[in-house]
Design an enzyme around this catalytic site. Structure first.
Site, short mmCIF file in Angstrom:
data_model
loop_
_atom_site.label_atom_id
_atom_site.label_comp_id
_atom_site.label_asym_id
_atom_site.label_seq_id
_atom_site.Cartn_x
_atom_site.Cartn_y
_atom_site.Cartn_z
N LYS A 22 0.37 -22.92 -22.93
CA LYS A 22 1.48 -23.89 -22.86
C LYS A 22 1.11 -25.06 -21.94
O LYS A 22 1.33 -26.22 -22.26
CB LYS A 22 2.74 -23.19 -22.35
CG LYS A 22 3.84 -24.13 -21.89
CD LYS A 22 5.08 -23.39 -21.48
CE LYS A 22 5.30 -23.28 -19.99
NZ LYS A 22 5.37 -24.48 -19.19
N ASN A 23 0.54 -24.72 -20.79
CA ASN A 23 0.26 -25.79 -19.82
C ASN A 23 -0.95 -26.64 -20.19
O ASN A 23 -1.26 -27.62 -19.50
CB ASN A 23 0.11 -25.20 -18.41
CG ASN A 23 1.45 -24.72 -17.87
OD1 ASN A 23 2.49 -24.95 -18.49
ND2 ASN A 23 1.43 -24.05 -16.73
N CYS A 116 12.46 -25.93 -15.39
CA CYS A 116 12.99 -24.70 -14.81
C CYS A 116 13.53 -24.96 -13.42
O CYS A 116 12.96 -25.73 -12.66
CB CYS A 116 11.87 -23.67 -14.69
SG CYS A 116 11.60 -22.71 -16.18
N ARG A 121 11.58 -30.14 -7.17
CA ARG A 121 10.38 -30.55 -7.92
C ARG A 121 10.28 -32.07 -7.99
O ARG A 121 10.57 -32.69 -9.01
CB ARG A 121 10.37 -29.93 -9.32
CG ARG A 121 10.28 -28.43 -9.27
CD ARG A 121 10.17 -27.81 -10.63
NE ARG A 121 8.81 -27.74 -11.12
CZ ARG A 121 8.47 -27.15 -12.25
NH1 ARG A 121 9.36 -26.59 -13.02
NH2 ARG A 121 7.21 -27.12 -12.64
N ASP A 305 3.12 -18.73 -11.22
CA ASP A 305 3.69 -18.40 -12.53
C ASP A 305 3.55 -16.91 -12.87
O ASP A 305 4.06 -16.48 -13.90
CB ASP A 305 3.04 -19.25 -13.64
CG ASP A 305 3.56 -20.68 -13.63
OD1 ASP A 305 4.49 -20.98 -12.87
OD2 ASP A 305 3.01 -21.51 -14.39
N ARG A 397 10.58 -20.70 -24.08
CA ARG A 397 9.88 -21.93 -23.70
C ARG A 397 8.39 -21.68 -23.50
O ARG A 397 7.59 -22.60 -23.64
CB ARG A 397 10.48 -22.53 -22.42
CG ARG A 397 11.90 -23.04 -22.61
CD ARG A 397 12.34 -23.83 -21.40
NE ARG A 397 11.22 -24.56 -20.86
CZ ARG A 397 10.89 -24.62 -19.57
NH1 ARG A 397 11.62 -24.01 -18.68
NH2 ARG A 397 9.84 -25.30 -19.18
C1 UD1 Z 1 2.48 -26.97 -13.07
C2 UD1 Z 1 2.73 -25.98 -14.19
C3 UD1 Z 1 3.70 -24.90 -13.75
C4 UD1 Z 1 3.19 -24.25 -12.47
C5 UD1 Z 1 2.85 -25.28 -11.42
C6 UD1 Z 1 2.17 -24.69 -10.19
C7 UD1 Z 1 2.44 -27.36 -16.16
C8 UD1 Z 1 3.06 -27.99 -17.36
N1 UD1 Z 1 3.27 -26.70 -15.34
O1 UD1 Z 1 3.76 -27.55 -12.76
O2 UD1 Z 1 3.80 -23.94 -14.78
O3 UD1 Z 1 4.20 -23.40 -11.94
O4 UD1 Z 1 1.96 -26.27 -11.96
O5 UD1 Z 1 1.02 -24.01 -10.55
O6 UD1 Z 1 1.23 -27.40 -15.99
N2 UD1 Z 1 4.98 -31.68 -5.68
C9 UD1 Z 1 5.42 -32.70 -4.87
N3 UD1 Z 1 5.41 -33.96 -5.39
C10 UD1 Z 1 4.97 -34.25 -6.64
C11 UD1 Z 1 4.53 -33.18 -7.46
C12 UD1 Z 1 4.55 -31.91 -6.95
O7 UD1 Z 1 5.82 -32.49 -3.72
O8 UD1 Z 1 4.98 -35.41 -7.03
C13 UD1 Z 1 4.99 -30.30 -5.16
C14 UD1 Z 1 5.97 -29.40 -5.93
O9 UD1 Z 1 7.28 -29.51 -5.42
C15 UD1 Z 1 5.37 -28.03 -5.70
C16 UD1 Z 1 3.86 -28.31 -5.65
O10 UD1 Z 1 3.73 -29.71 -5.40
O11 UD1 Z 1 5.78 -27.55 -4.46
C17 UD1 Z 1 3.10 -27.96 -6.91
O12 UD1 Z 1 3.69 -28.60 -8.02
P1 UD1 Z 1 2.81 -29.07 -9.26
O13 UD1 Z 1 1.41 -28.54 -9.11
O14 UD1 Z 1 2.99 -30.53 -9.43
O15 UD1 Z 1 3.52 -28.31 -10.45
P2 UD1 Z 1 3.83 -28.89 -11.89
O16 UD1 Z 1 2.75 -29.80 -12.33
O17 UD1 Z 1 5.24 -29.33 -11.95
#
Ligand code: UD1
Length: 417
Positions: A22-23, A116, A121, A305, A397
């Site tokens: 999915k990711n 989710c 986030r 995850d 999902r």
């Molecule tokens: C991706 C995955 C999700 C997984 C997560 C962590 C996809 C589609 N989803 O989500 O399944 O749970 O990685 O492995 O690939 N953060 C900030 N600012 C930002 C972005 C992130 O502070 O602009 C923080 C988030 O709040 C969180 C951490 O960084 O604490 C990691 O988030 P991130 O790696 O960005 O997760 P996603 O890309 O949303």
């Protein structure tokens, strides 16, 4: 609003195949619009999030054919740069359209993404990175307007190794002028998959899978055909389901190198694991033992995850386990539902203390998010009696026909309306 009804206590036995990640498919589908042409993608899972991404791509002008496991995206006619709020809110991954539209149309008009409810986030790192590439960004009334008339390569140091921010910057930088270097980049296998997909279209990207990614901007891309990697979280979910039911499963199309932290923890619980080129076999004959400590971390650490799924297993383990969640600030909500099933779990902030009980019992529980939801299904498989997991739409999902896959290896599970 579907539900899963599970009669627990059946030992899982046999072979189950893992679908595409999915990711990987979500950022890769967004990436197809970088080429004014046709992309053919193989091994695509049929998931609700994939349907949502297809709907967004169709909205901006793509023609899409999803046949079997193949998706063909014809992105010759991408006219629109605006994604309506109702589509943005369907999932977090809609945010990939920001980087992709900037690359393709030099502009994007989107609202904040949904996804989710597992904690705070933000997308500040995405925005900061794109600004470094020269994209002008205006935020007002919940909308983000991006203009990237001249997108130029730059050096970007991420404050945190965010998966989504790394991928969004890669998308925007692929067609930029000059070279972009992302430092402290996330290293998840799905980022390498995105790199490989973009390179198959003619992009020049190196370093994905390490903490430094270098993107040399190119002027134009070309048509491609690409196969995405198997879903390591789905594979890990089946491993946990086997551990929960003292089962014996061969997980086919599972890459052990993507699952080392879970494999090592399951070995600590006393399960036997054997691995081959593209399979993992797990055999569990006894009650699992507790593990000292699990801390979720960016890849190659223990994946957030898979945190809910392993907590389900530890809820019936012999002894007390401690699990610390460092990635998301509200990812233990599902434990309240496990407690309804008889688990003994105390959560304080980001730490859960799990005192293993002899058995958990069936109950009516509610899935509130994707991975927390599947953890309840795993609990139901190991519980005495009948469990009804409401909120199946969250689980859909990320898992393709979960009930069919589990049934094929001996689970007593049905979907009810
Ligand atoms: C991706 C995955 C999700 C997984 C997560 C962590 C996809 C589609 N989803 O989500 O399944 O749970 O990685 O492995 O690939 N953060 C900030 N600012 C930002 C972005 C992130 O502070 O602009 C923080 C988030 O709040 C969180 C951490 O960084 O604490 C990691 O988030 P991130 O790696 O960005 O997760 P996603 O890309 O949303």
């Amino acid at each position: 609003m579907g539900k899963f009804k599970i009669n627990g206590g059946k030992r899982l036995y046999g072979e189950v195949e893992v679908h595409g990640a999915k990711n990987s498919i979500l950022p890769i589908l967004a990436a197809t619009i970088l080429n004014e042409g046709v992309s053919v993608i193989h091994n695509c899972p049929r998931l609700k999030d994939v349907d949502s991404m297809i709907e967004i791509l169709e909205h901006i002008g793509c023609k899409i054919d999803f046949n079997g496991r193949d998706i063909v995206v014809d992105a010759r006619d991408v006219k629109d740069s605006e994604i309506p709020d109702n589509l943005m809110r369907t999932m977090r991954s809609s945010i990939f359209l920001m980087g992709a539209l900037i690359a393709r149309n030099k502009k994007a008009f989107i609202s904040f993404p949904g996804g989710c409810d597992i904690g705070h986030r933000p997308i500040d790192l995405h925005l900061k990175g794109l600004k470094k590439l020269g994209v002008e960004i205006e935020e007002s009334y919940g909308y983000i307007r991006c203009k990237g008339v001249r997108v130029r390569g730059n050096e970007i140091h991420l404050d945190l190794p965010s998966v989504g921010a790394t991928e969004n910057i890669m998308l925007a930088a692929t067609l930029a002028d000059g070279i972009t270097v992302i430092r402290n980049a996330a290293k998840e296998p799905e980022i390498e998959d995105l790199q490989n997909f973009l390179n198959s279209m003619g992009a020049r990207i190196t370093g994905a899978g390490t903490n430094t990614i270098v993107i040399e901007g190119v002027k134009k891309l070309h048509d491609t055909e690409y196969t995405i990697i198997p879903d390591r979280i789905v594979a890990g979910t089946y491993l946990c389901a086997a551990a929960m039911t003292r089962g014996e499963l061969t997980i086919v199309k599972a890459l052990k190198e993507h699952l080392e932290p879970l494999i090592s923890k399951l070995k600590e619980t006393g399960c036997e694991l054997k691995t081959g080129n593209d399979y993992i076999k797990i055999t569990c004959n006894k009650r699992p033992k507790a593990v000292d400590m699990i801390v979720t971390l960016p890849y190659p650490g223990f994946p957030t995850d898979l945190q809910p799924q392993i907590v389900s297993v530890l809820s019936i383990a012999e002894g007390t386990s401690i699990v610390t969640e460092t990635i998301f600030d509200n990812r233990f909500k599902y434990t309240e539902e496990l407690v309804r099933m008889g688990a003994d779990i105390k959560v304080e902030g980001r730490v859960a203390v799990i005192r293993g009980v002899d058995k958990i019992t069936g109950a009516k529980v509610l899935a509130k998010d994707l991975r927390g939801g599947v953890a309840l299904v795993i609990a139901g498989l190991g519980a005495e009696g009948t469990t009804v997991v409401e909120g199946a739409e969250h689980i859909d999902r990320g898992y393709e026909s979960l009930e069919k896959a589990l049934k094929s290896v001996g689970a007593d599970i049905v979907r009810i309306m």
